[in-house]
Scaffold this motif. Structure first.
Motif, PDB file in Angstrom:
ATOM      1  N   TYR A   1     -11.081  -3.763  -2.190  1.00  0.00           N
ATOM      2  CA  TYR A   1     -10.287  -2.887  -1.323  1.00  0.00           C
ATOM      3  C   TYR A   1      -9.702  -1.752  -2.160  1.00  0.00           C
ATOM      4  N   LEU A   2      -9.133  -2.064  -3.316  1.00  0.00           N
ATOM      5  CA  LEU A   2      -8.523  -1.055  -4.178  1.00  0.00           C
ATOM      6  C   LEU A   2      -9.568  -0.101  -4.730  1.00  0.00           C
ATOM      7  N   LEU A   3     -10.690  -0.642  -5.193  1.00  0.00           N
ATOM      8  CA  LEU A   3     -11.732   0.195  -5.771  1.00  0.00           C
ATOM      9  C   LEU A   3     -12.429   1.058  -4.714  1.00  0.00           C
ATOM     10  N   GLY A   4     -12.263   0.700  -3.453  1.00  0.00           N
ATOM     11  CA  GLY A   4     -12.798   1.527  -2.380  1.00  0.00           C
ATOM     12  C   GLY A   4     -12.138   2.882  -2.297  1.00  0.00           C
ATOM     13  N   ASP A   5     -10.995   3.047  -2.963  1.00  0.00           N
ATOM     14  CA  ASP A   5     -10.334   4.348  -3.073  1.00  0.00           C
ATOM     15  C   ASP A   5     -10.739   4.959  -4.408  1.00  0.00           C
ATOM     16  N   GLU A   6     -11.481   6.046  -4.384  1.00  0.00           N
ATOM     17  CA  GLU A   6     -12.018   6.624  -5.615  1.00  0.00           C
ATOM     18  C   GLU A   6     -10.947   7.188  -6.538  1.00  0.00           C
ATOM     19  N   ARG A   7      -9.721   7.299  -6.047  1.00  0.00           N
ATOM     20  CA  ARG A   7      -8.630   7.752  -6.924  1.00  0.00           C
ATOM     21  C   ARG A   7      -8.201   6.666  -7.895  1.00  0.00           C
ATOM     22  N   VAL A   8      -8.579   5.430  -7.627  1.00  0.00           N
ATOM     23  CA  VAL A   8      -8.266   4.322  -8.528  1.00  0.00           C
ATOM     24  C   VAL A   8      -9.291   4.304  -9.654  1.00  0.00           C
ATOM     25  N   THR A   9      -8.793   4.384 -10.888  1.00  0.00           N
ATOM     26  CA  THR A   9      -9.678   4.381 -12.051  1.00  0.00           C
ATOM     27  C   THR A   9     -10.090   2.961 -12.412  1.00  0.00           C
ATOM     28  N   ALA A  10      -9.119   2.038 -12.423  1.00  0.00           N
ATOM     29  CA  ALA A  10      -9.429   0.647 -12.762  1.00  0.00           C
ATOM     30  C   ALA A  10      -8.355  -0.276 -12.220  1.00  0.00           C
ATOM     31  N   VAL A  11      -8.770  -1.491 -11.879  1.00  0.00           N
ATOM     32  CA  VAL A  11      -7.854  -2.560 -11.498  1.00  0.00           C
ATOM     33  C   VAL A  11      -7.712  -3.489 -12.703  1.00  0.00           C
ATOM     34  N   ILE A  12      -6.530  -4.063 -12.881  1.00  0.00           N
ATOM     35  CA  ILE A  12      -6.286  -4.878 -14.080  1.00  0.00           C
ATOM     36  C   ILE A  12      -5.627  -6.214 -13.722  1.00  0.00           C
ATOM     37  N   PRO A  13      -6.350  -7.076 -13.023  1.00  0.00           N
ATOM     38  CA  PRO A  13      -5.791  -8.398 -12.698  1.00  0.00           C
ATOM     39  C   PRO A  13      -5.612  -9.246 -13.946  1.00  0.00           C
ATOM     40  N   GLY A  14      -4.538 -10.006 -13.984  1.00  0.00           N
ATOM     41  CA  GLY A  14      -4.307 -10.913 -15.104  1.00  0.00           C
ATOM     42  C   GLY A  14      -4.921 -12.272 -14.838  1.00  0.00           C
ATOM     43  N   THR A  15      -5.386 -12.918 -15.886  1.00  0.00           N
ATOM     44  CA  THR A  15      -5.902 -14.275 -15.742  1.00  0.00           C
ATOM     45  C   THR A  15      -5.901 -14.976 -17.088  1.00  0.00           C
TER      46      THR A  15
ATOM     47  N   ARG B   1       0.793  -1.227   0.000  1.00  0.00           N
ATOM     48  CA  ARG B   1       0.000   0.000   0.000  1.00  0.00           C
ATOM     49  C   ARG B   1       0.826   1.279   0.000  1.00  0.00           C
ATOM     50  N   GLU B   2       2.096   1.199  -0.336  1.00  0.00           N
ATOM     51  CA  GLU B   2       2.959   2.381  -0.328  1.00  0.00           C
ATOM     52  C   GLU B   2       2.401   3.504  -1.206  1.00  0.00           C
ATOM     53  N   VAL B   3       1.739   3.133  -2.295  1.00  0.00           N
ATOM     54  CA  VAL B   3       1.251   4.158  -3.225  1.00  0.00           C
ATOM     55  C   VAL B   3       0.165   5.037  -2.602  1.00  0.00           C
ATOM     56  N   GLU B   4      -0.481   4.563  -1.544  1.00  0.00           N
ATOM     57  CA  GLU B   4      -1.533   5.371  -0.921  1.00  0.00           C
ATOM     58  C   GLU B   4      -0.984   6.680  -0.370  1.00  0.00           C
ATOM     59  N   GLU B   5       0.262   6.676   0.044  1.00  0.00           N
ATOM     60  CA  GLU B   5       0.881   7.878   0.598  1.00  0.00           C
ATOM     61  C   GLU B   5       1.668   8.667  -0.440  1.00  0.00           C
ATOM     62  N   ARG B   6       2.129   8.001  -1.496  1.00  0.00           N
ATOM     63  CA  ARG B   6       3.039   8.669  -2.428  1.00  0.00           C
ATOM     64  C   ARG B   6       2.420   8.950  -3.793  1.00  0.00           C
ATOM     65  N   ILE B   7       1.931   7.925  -4.450  1.00  0.00           N
ATOM     66  CA  ILE B   7       1.522   8.074  -5.848  1.00  0.00           C
ATOM     67  C   ILE B   7       0.071   8.540  -5.988  1.00  0.00           C
ATOM     68  N   LEU B   8      -0.857   7.969  -5.233  1.00  0.00           N
ATOM     69  CA  LEU B   8      -2.265   8.318  -5.409  1.00  0.00           C
ATOM     70  C   LEU B   8      -2.558   9.800  -5.152  1.00  0.00           C
ATOM     71  N   PRO B   9      -2.002  10.412  -4.099  1.00  0.00           N
ATOM     72  CA  PRO B   9      -2.272  11.844  -3.910  1.00  0.00           C
ATOM     73  C   PRO B   9      -1.741  12.695  -5.060  1.00  0.00           C
ATOM     74  N   LEU B  10      -0.556  12.357  -5.555  1.00  0.00           N
ATOM     75  CA  LEU B  10       0.020  13.122  -6.654  1.00  0.00           C
ATOM     76  C   LEU B  10      -0.772  12.918  -7.941  1.00  0.00           C
ATOM     77  N   ALA B  11      -1.206  11.685  -8.182  1.00  0.00           N
ATOM     78  CA  ALA B  11      -2.024  11.413  -9.369  1.00  0.00           C
ATOM     79  C   ALA B  11      -3.291  12.258  -9.332  1.00  0.00           C
ATOM     80  N   ALA B  12      -3.927  12.337  -8.171  1.00  0.00           N
ATOM     81  CA  ALA B  12      -5.132  13.160  -8.048  1.00  0.00           C
ATOM     82  C   ALA B  12      -4.815  14.631  -8.295  1.00  0.00           C
ATOM     83  N   GLU B  13      -3.670  15.083  -7.802  1.00  0.00           N
ATOM     84  CA  GLU B  13      -3.286  16.487  -7.957  1.00  0.00           C
ATOM     85  C   GLU B  13      -3.096  16.864  -9.425  1.00  0.00           C
ATOM     86  N   VAL B  14      -2.473  15.970 -10.210  1.00  0.00           N
ATOM     87  CA  VAL B  14      -2.202  16.285 -11.622  1.00  0.00           C
ATOM     88  C   VAL B  14      -3.292  15.750 -12.546  1.00  0.00           C
TER      89      VAL B  14
END
Length: 298
Positions: free
Chosen positions: A251-265, A196-209
């Protein structure tokens, strides 16, 4: 890798998971859609990743891929993510997409290792198309990397959106620099319930830009399925999750900053299960904290 681990897990747990799902009966059937920040275009929030699962091109894999793509569309999805370096995945998709449906049914994303015209032409040829929806600079490593050529291709109509990707925490500094300076339409990053490191680093910045976020490796390279092997879903989660896959994805989609999840199968049944994460309610903030505590306690 994720799908293989999950296949072994499912062999043990399918009897418990599939009856529980009830095919979504009696639950809100509204699809979770997310707006792409730079355009407002709405995208179904669960897609398909193709790393590893379509590495080799043969008739059997093409047919399996076509079945998975049909399932993706039938259950409300559109997004397919691949890359020039995913073995034969682009080639497999180039054959499987027309077998499944017309090209315009899909939102196709691919990745290049560099802004190289020859690499782009190879990808387009293998995908049997002259344009993609999203073109991404793969594995950003250096803070000064530029998207200038990608923007030129966007202007020329080769792609509709541009993005950057990384699945390495060591590269997050470079990702942050490029994200802040280039302001791409998308950033694709590794994110899972146990990573979950991106919750503190990448997701806030992605929302900002105003960059959309795609989450790679949403099952933690199979770690999450291994951690819950032989376990039942906690009772408090069955109101919003019908399987472990949906538990992890929601869990991931519960954060509205996430546009889509892309699991492989490589399994159509798993594709259908993953897409179930777009239906029914999402966990709220308190439930997401409980999900984190649950996984920490495994």
């Amino acid at each position: 890798m994720t799908s293989m681990t999950r296949r072994h897990f499912s062999a043990l747990a399918a009897a418990a998971l599939w009856p529980l799902s009830g095919l979504g009966q009696g639950k809100d059937d509204t699809l979770v859609m997310r707006a792409i920040p730079s355009s407002g275009e709405r995208l179904p929030a669960v897609g398909l990743g193709t790393a590893v699962v379509f590495n080799n091109d043969d008739a059997k894999i093409r047919e399996t891929a076509a079945q998975i793509l049909r399932t993706l569309l039938d259950k409300g999805g559109r997004l397919v993510d691949t890359a020039s370096t995913y073995g034969d995945a682009e080639l497999v998709l180039g054959h499987a997409m027309p077998a499944a449906a017309s090209r315009d049914k899909f939102f196709v994303a691919t990745k290049l290792e560099s802004p190289d015209s020859a690499e782009l032409e190879r990808s387009l040829t293998r995908l049997a198309t002259r344009r993609v929806d999203l073109l991404q600079l793969h594995n950003v490593r250096h803070p000064e990397q530029s998207l200038a050529q990608f923007r030129t291709w966007k202007t020329q109509g080769v792609c509709r959106y541009v993005g950057i990707t990384s699945t390495s925490e060591r590269a997050y500094g470079a990702v942050e620099s490029v994200l802040r300076r280039e302001k791409p339409d998308f950033v694709q990053i590794d994110y899972s319930l146990d990573n979950r490191e991106v919750e503190e680093r990448i997701l806030p910045l992605a929302a900002e830009v105003r960059a959309g976020v795609l989450t790679a490796l949403p099952f933690g390279r199979g770690r999450l399925f291994r951690a819950v092997r032989g376990k039942s879903l906690p009772e408090w989660s069955t109101d919003f999750a019908e399987s472990w896959a949906q538990f992890f994805l929601k869990y991931l989609l519960g954060d509205e900053r996430v546009t889509a999840v892309i699991p492989g199968t490589s399994d159509p049944a798993h594709m259908a299960d993953n897409l179930g994460a777009m239906r029914g309610r999402l966990p709220d903030a308190a439930e997401r904290k409980r999900m984190v505590a649950f996984v920490r306690g495994l």
